[in-house]
Design an enzyme around this catalytic site. Structure first.
Site, PDB file in Angstrom:
ATOM      1  CB  SER A   1      12.915  35.965  23.040  1.00 58.36           C
ATOM      2  OG  SER A   1      12.496  36.908  22.068  1.00 58.36           O
TER       3      SER A   1
ATOM      4  CE1 TYR B   1      17.368  39.364  23.914  1.00 59.71           C
ATOM      5  CE2 TYR B   1      15.869  39.076  22.060  1.00 59.71           C
ATOM      6  CZ  TYR B   1      16.105  39.101  23.420  1.00 59.71           C
ATOM      7  OH  TYR B   1      15.070  38.848  24.291  1.00 59.71           O
TER       8      TYR B   1
END
Length: 251
Positions: free
Chosen positions: A144, A157
């Site tokens: 990501s 995250y």
């Protein structure tokens, strides 16, 4: 084995109900992929995904897989590879977590880290060893852009994805010359169940667009894929921004 255009005949999706994983499977089945393994926690959703791919003409099998059970990864995935060569493994599992809750509940934060990083390291190494024994194949890792620089809004995250990204890059270097390719995919904000209800970030994308980028990356034998491509320039600028200024951005 892959054809001349990089399309795998067989595919293993770790995270069998992942929207990006399934979008990728649908796209590859429409090309040439005929055998698909969907690995995930047993659920009606996993079985529905398998049926959808069967309707598209694939031979689909499901297998119970839990990212939080690393001790079970080697025997479980060993059985999958024992059934025949796997041309492509897509590591697509992960959880977003809840930043506010996770900051105040360390056990919740640990679950994010164990799923996104520890579980991925375990499964990734097991699959890499199996692919190396085959002498061919691709390991595609969904990272990501959040892992490129820690942001106040999602640093738990983001840190888990940063670890995964670094691991996947190093694994790719370790496998260089073995016939096994590691491709790291870095999407930006993806419109999906995981982000439902969140404020949409600029350059938002879709699972289908990520799947298309994965297919193109396979054809080009890319090591890194940004989705959309413009995210590469955006994140390059953000990574080099002075920290005091970066803190003031609404990110």
């Amino acid at each position: 084995m892959k054809d001349a255009f990089g399309t795998p005949q067989s595919l293993l999706v770790l995270g069998g109900t992942s929207e990006i994983g399934l979008a990728t499977a649908r796209r590859l089945v429409a090309r040439r992929t005929r055998t698909v393994w969907l690995a995930g926690r047993p659920s009606a959703g996993l079985e529905a995904a398998a049926e959808e791919l069967r309707d598209l003409g694939a031979d689909v099998r499901t297998v119970a897989f839990d990212a939080l059970d690393p001790a079970g990864h080697e025997p479980l995935l060993g059985k999958v590879f024992a059934e025949g060569d796997i041309d492509m493994v897509l590591l697509a599992f992960g959880i977003l977590g809840d930043q506010v809750r996770d900051e105040n509940e360390p056990l919740s934060a640990i679950a994010v880290a164990q799923t996104n990083y520890t579980g991925a390291v375990s499964a990734g190494l097991v699959c890499a060893s199996a692919l190396r024994r085959q002498g061919h194949g691709s390991l595609v890792v969904l990272s990501s852009v959040a892992g490129q620089r820690a942001r106040r809004a999602n640093f738990i995250y983001g840190s888990s994805k940063a670890g995964l990204d670094a691991f996947a890059q190093g694994l790719g270097d370790a496998l260089h010359g073995t016939g096994v390719q590691v491709m790291v995919v870095r999407p930006g904000f993806v419109r999906s169940r995981m982000t439902a209800g969140m404020v949409e970030a600029p350059l938002a994308t879709t699972p289908e667009a990520v799947a298309e980028a994965i297919e193109q990356g396979l054809r080009r034998r890319s090591e890194t894929v940004w989705v959309p491509g413009a995210m590469r320039l955006v994140m390059s600028a953000l990574r080099h921004m002075p920290r005091p200024l970066f803190r003031k951005l609404p990110v």
